[in-house]
Design a protein around this motif. Structure first.
Motif, PDB file in Angstrom:
ATOM      1  N   GLY A   1      -8.418   6.877  -8.987  1.00 32.62           N
ATOM      2  CA  GLY A   1      -7.210   6.953  -9.790  1.00 32.62           C
ATOM      3  C   GLY A   1      -7.479   6.698 -11.260  1.00 32.62           C
TER       4      GLY A   1
ATOM      5  N   TRP B   1       0.840  -1.193   0.000  1.00 36.02           N
ATOM      6  CA  TRP B   1       0.000   0.000   0.000  1.00 36.02           C
ATOM      7  C   TRP B   1       0.879   1.249   0.000  1.00 36.02           C
TER       8      TRP B   1
ATOM      9  N   ILE C   1     -10.337  11.423  -6.161  1.00 33.52           N
ATOM     10  CA  ILE C   1     -10.734  10.931  -4.852  1.00 33.52           C
ATOM     11  C   ILE C   1     -11.010  12.111  -3.938  1.00 33.52           C
TER      12      ILE C   1
ATOM     13  N   PHE D   1      -8.544   2.537  -2.912  1.00 35.76           N
ATOM     14  CA  PHE D   1      -8.239   3.533  -1.876  1.00 35.76           C
ATOM     15  C   PHE D   1      -8.945   3.147  -0.583  1.00 35.76           C
TER      16      PHE D   1
ATOM     17  N   GLU E   1      -7.304   1.847  -9.048  1.00 37.04           N
ATOM     18  CA  GLU E   1      -6.585   1.822  -7.786  1.00 37.04           C
ATOM     19  C   GLU E   1      -7.580   1.717  -6.633  1.00 37.04           C
TER      20      GLU E   1
ATOM     21  N   LYS F   1      -3.425   3.766  -0.894  1.00 32.74           N
ATOM     22  CA  LYS F   1      -3.931   3.251  -2.165  1.00 32.74           C
ATOM     23  C   LYS F   1      -3.080   2.061  -2.592  1.00 32.74           C
TER      24      LYS F   1
END
Length: 597
Positions: free
Chosen positions: A558, A322, A344, A565, A563, A574
């Protein structure tokens, strides 16, 4: 009387009670396991030092009032000024370990290390006519992180302080071991905290149904492989009791660890439930656990690339791979959302909505001056937020804003909602939205700013399927699946997804701490204390992605929504994936392929 002597008397008096439930009567067929020279004192080998003491846990401990004896082995030439390699043992001094340490350290087969031998906790009897409370099974057999928290955050720091020693913080420098219940305990410490321990030896490990350890062979297969090196020992004469068959359970563990790609080894024999075989092989176990210690000390996850973990269909890279994006001392990131472009947004109690672009740039989206409980993007690109203020006792508000704009209030109020969904038609679902009480809506849906705000009662946590015909909800400790009728009603509701928890003791905490999301292939991602549990369309947890911290919320974002999150309190993380997420408020329904049943 000295505390250590007093506690020794307690243990000597009641020691048979601690082990009688797990002892197996020896028969004439019980083999002998003669010790090798490595387990016997050698005249030419200098001996390390043993320190004896006891530890009494304060009321603030997870094991308050417990008293436990311990011994510390310090190798010859030990330098207190340098962080030391070390090995922890449950149930005190076992396996002839100090003698073996002396011999193998002298041969440089293992690093010079500190040995820590800890007995289980006992709460002393209230008076002469009462029994102490024996904590051994509660501490050792549980698969919760309680003992690892005690050992790592309380006991070891207290030990270092009292005896002026320094233990290495590198998990590759730490090993842990135990026999029987002490064995499962050792495994669970490393399992929960591979950031502190990576080398494990378990003799006749109690991987059976006492406090949930019978779940472990399946959990090992479902949870992403961790950077652990594990050696198992058991025998055909091991226990076979009301809670399971030790011999079969150890074999199941070995098969699961091998299937999942762990660095694992084992020794099977014909012995019973005792430490004889484990003591005999202990020198060779140490050599295997610490092999290559002078050239390559790192223990890796899936070192041979042979893991069959199903999660590799979605993620790749190293275990726990991560990336940390944001850390705030003043903010608790509780909710997270994405738009179709992959931007995001995340927020919490401060009322500030932070943005994270597809390139990782962190900025401010808007400020609403109130704690934000849930949010989602609408078809027109606006961010819709549900806010609350428990301290002020105000009605809850639904607000919307574009990036960089002043939020506008949608003229309704509702009860507290932890979840907010928007579909591609602009229909707004508020989790636990009972009693929307604005006087103008007359009990029906509210049409405002191109949105249709429903006034029905929805589950407290919610997620739409990719085709937006099913609503997954969390209610009364269960994940449900419902069909959304043309009239906007929930029909055909049933408990559908079976989320994994760490036994009854963890049922409350092992459940969802946050929200859910889906990918375009129909998988459901649920934030839990075990990690992100990923279910297929048939409701089965296929795999679990461990997280650096417990996640409050999860979503895709993303580039190309590829991706994953997570919002973890003061931190956002992420991780790249091979799949793509869904933003239901800004995407048309997507029909996934049917599941394999």
């Amino acid at each position: 009387m000295k505390p250590f002597v007093f506690q020794s008397l307690i243990f000597m008096k009641y020691l048979p009670l601690l082990f009688c439930a797990f002892s197996l009567s020896l028969t004439a067929a019980e083999p002998e396991f003669p010790l090798t020279a490595d387990s016997k004192p050698q005249a030419e080998v200098a001996k390390g030092t043993l320190i004896k003491d006891s530890y009494t846990a304060p009321e603030s401990s997870v094991f308050p009032g417990t008293v436990r004896e311990y011994q510390i082995y310090l190798p010859v030439g030990f330098d207190k000024t340098k962080p030391a390699h070390f090995m922890v043992f449950q149930d005190g001094l076992i396996y002839q370990a100090p003698v073996v340490f002396d011999n193998l350290i002298a041969k440089k087969d293992i690093p010079s290390l500190v040995g820590i031998f800890i007995k289980p906790g006992v709460v002393p009897a209230a008076n002469d006519n009462a029994l102490p409370r024996f904590n051994r099974s509660y501490e050792y057999d549980s698969i919760t992180p309680t003992y690892s928290k005690f050992l790592i955050e309380e006991f070891l720091p207290a030990l270092e302080k009292k005896h002026a020693i320094s233990l290495s913080q590198d998990p590759n420098h730490a090993a842990i071991s135990g026999n029987s219940s002490g064995g499962i305990c050792a495994f669970m410490v490393a399992w929960h905290r591979p950031d502190r321990f990576r080398r494990v030896f378990t003799g006749v490990g109690t991987y059976v149904g006492i406090h949930g350890a019978d779940q472990l062979p399946v959990l090992v297969r479902k949870i992403e492989p961790k950077p652990l090196r594990i050696y198992l020992q058991s025998g055909t004469g091991d226990n076979n009791l009301y809670c399971g068959d030790w011999w079969m359970a150890n074999q199941m563990m070995e098969r699961s660890l091998t299937w999942a790609g762990y660095d694992v080894n084992h020794a099977w024999g014909e012995g019973g439930h005792n430490g004889k075989h484990a003591t005999q092989i202990f020198p060779d176990v140490l050599r295997w656990l610490w092999r290559d210690w002078q050239t390559d000390i790192e223990v890796k996850a899936n070192p041979k690339g042979e893991s069959k973990w199903k999660g590799y269909e979605v993620v790749e890279g190293k275990s726990m791979d991560w990336t940390r994006l944001a850390v705030s001392k003043d903010e608790e990131y509780e909710t997270i959302a994405a738009n179709a472009a992959g931007l995001i947004v995340t927020a919490g109690h401060s009322g500030k909505v932070h943005s994270i672009s597809s390139t990782g740039h962190i900025g401010t989206f808007c400020e609403v001056q109130r704690p934000i409980a849930a949010m989602a993007f609408a078809p027109n690109g606006d961010l819709v937020m549900h806010t609350h203020d428990d301290k002020l006792g105000q009605d809850l508000a639904l607000l919307h804003c574009a990036e960089g704009k002043v939020p506008e209030k949608i003229e309704i109020a509702s009860n507290y909602s932890r979840s907010l969904l928007i579909d591609h038609k602009g229909v707004v679902f508020l989790g636990n939205g009972v009693g929307l009480n604005h006087p103008s809506h007359g009990g029906g849906p509210i049409q405002v700013n191109g949105l249709t705000v429903t006034t029905k009662s929805w589950p407290i946590l919610m997620c739409l399927s990719p085709d937006q015909t099913l609503l997954y909800g969390f209610e009364r400790g269960h994940l449900t699946a419902s069909t959304i009728s043309p009239e906007g009603e929930l029909i055909h509701t049933q408990e559908f997804h079976k989320i994994v928890s760490l036994g009854e003791a963890e049922a409350g905490r092992g459940w969802s701490m946050g929200e859910m999301c889906v990918d375009t292939e129909g998988r459901l991602y649920v934030a839990t204390t075990l990690g992100i549990q990923v279910c297929d369309q048939a409701g089965r947890v296929n795999f679990i992605i461990p997280t650096p911290k417990p996640a409050h919320d999860v979503c895709f974002g993303g580039k190309d929504l590829s991706e994953l999150f997570i919002a973890c309190g003061d931190t956002i993380y992420k991780r790249p994936t091979k799949v793509h997420g869904v933003v239901s408020g800004q995407q048309a329904p997507i029909k996934p392929a049917p599941p394999k049943l």
